[in-house]
Design an enzyme around this catalytic site. Structure first.
Site, short mmCIF file in Angstrom:
data_model
loop_
_atom_site.label_atom_id
_atom_site.label_comp_id
_atom_site.label_asym_id
_atom_site.label_seq_id
_atom_site.Cartn_x
_atom_site.Cartn_y
_atom_site.Cartn_z
N SER A 111 0.85 -1.20 0.00
CA SER A 111 0.00 0.00 0.00
C SER A 111 0.88 1.25 0.00
CB SER A 111 -0.96 -0.06 1.19
OG SER A 111 -1.97 0.91 1.10
N ASP A 250 -9.75 -5.56 -4.11
CA ASP A 250 -8.85 -4.56 -3.53
C ASP A 250 -9.43 -3.15 -3.61
OD1 ASP A 250 -6.43 -3.35 -2.63
OD2 ASP A 250 -5.26 -4.86 -3.69
N HIS A 277 -7.53 -5.72 -0.07
CA HIS A 277 -6.31 -4.94 0.12
C HIS A 277 -5.33 -5.67 1.04
CE1 HIS A 277 -4.06 -1.30 -0.40
NE2 HIS A 277 -4.01 -1.04 0.88
#
Length: 310
Positions: A111, A250, A277
């Site tokens: 991320s 995601d 995610h």
């Protein structure tokens, strides 16, 4: 190594001095010539939600390092908003690498950590053996456009609730948080309920000031120092073997990550079909099978063969 650069504690923990005055927390797990440095997401999160890596990497002969970025719970948390920029964090990663004595190593970024991984590769690529970008696209604009598409799929009444509180910037109101959890977080952040304890713990320890300064107080609109971050035009400059991972559910677009794979010359894209995610949790076996397969292929100089097999 100079004492001013690193202070060693027990259990593999080392406090590393960055910017000449702050300490950041690192921890070594395993002992191997194959080494990986992990960059957690957030910004302002902690390494804690990456504890699932302990179940897979050391047993496969991979030495890896947790690292809490400056401002995160285990590291110093200065009250200075000028520190919270992409470039400063990128150069912090290099300071950590030098102190740990890493070279020809794997850099893993999840991320927000994926942003730092891309930035690090563009400036310090010569130190990398390979790069792993997990659940991150190549610009904040791409991220915003995609989560807006996800938001438009919410029932109209739910969108109105979000808009009501966002107009007043009352993001902490229970109703707003309840709606976000039900319609966004458990569908696209982590599809397990209850959330895995390491992830819940990392959220509790999150430094909101860092997140708000870099991203902004609203998940759906970037207003912080990284709002204009965009590296689409530079991805071709990343030459090391690169693994790009994304979950089908995601907060990042699968199509965007596939586009990244076409632009990075020596890359492989993996889509975790049941993952969001945090597909290292909600598509755990597939995620680590692909991650470890990539590392093994690079170690054996068989990454090209792995790509052809796909």
């Amino acid at each position: 190594m100079k004492n001013s650069q690193a202070k060693i504690r027990t259990g593999g923990v080392r406090l590393i001095q960055v910017d000449g005055k702050y300490n950041v927390w690192t921890k070594k797990l395993g002992n191997s010539a194959t080494k990986m440095l992990t960059l957690h997401g957030g910004p302002g999160m902690t390494h804690e939600y990456l504890e699932c890596f302990e179940d897979f990497l050391p047993n496969e002969g991979i030495e890896f390092y947790y690292y809490d970025q400056l401002g995160s719970a285990y590291s110093d948390q200065p009250k200075d908003e000028s520190l919270w920029t992409v470039n400063r964090f990128r150069d912090e990663v290099e300071q950590v690498r030098v102190a740990l004595g890493l070279d020809d190593f794997y850099l893993f970024g999840h991320s927000w950590g994926g942003i730092l991984g891309i930035e690090y590769a563009l400036k310090y690529q010569r130190h990398l053996k390979a790069l792993i970008i997990s659940n991150m696209t190549a610009s904040n604009g791409s991220y915003e456009r995609y989560i807006d598409k996800l938001r438009q799929k919410f029932p109209s009444g739910i969108r109105k609730i979000l808009e009501k509180y966002e107009a007043k910037r009352e993001y902490d109101e229970p109703e707003y948080q309840e709606v976000m959890h039900k319609y966004f977080y458990v569908k696209h952040m982590c599809r397990l309920e209850p959330w895995p304890e390491p992830f819940a713990r990392a959220i509790q320890h999150m430094n909101i000031e860092v997140f708000n300064t870099i991203h902004g107080p609203d998940e759906f609109v970037a207003t912080g120092t990284a709002k204009d971050w965009d590296r689409w035009d530079y991805l071709r400059c990343i030459r090391v073997p690169t693994l790009l991972m994304v979950g089908r559910y995601d907060t990042m677009s699968v199509q965007d990550v596939q586009k990244m794979g076409r632009l990075i010359p020596n890359s492989l894209v993996v889509v975790c079909r049941n993952g969001s995610h945090l597909c290292m949790y909600d598509d755990r076996e597939a995620y680590f099978h692909e991650l470890l397969g990539f590392i093994k292929a690079v170690e054996k100089n068989e990454f090209g063969r792995l790509k052809k097999a796909r």
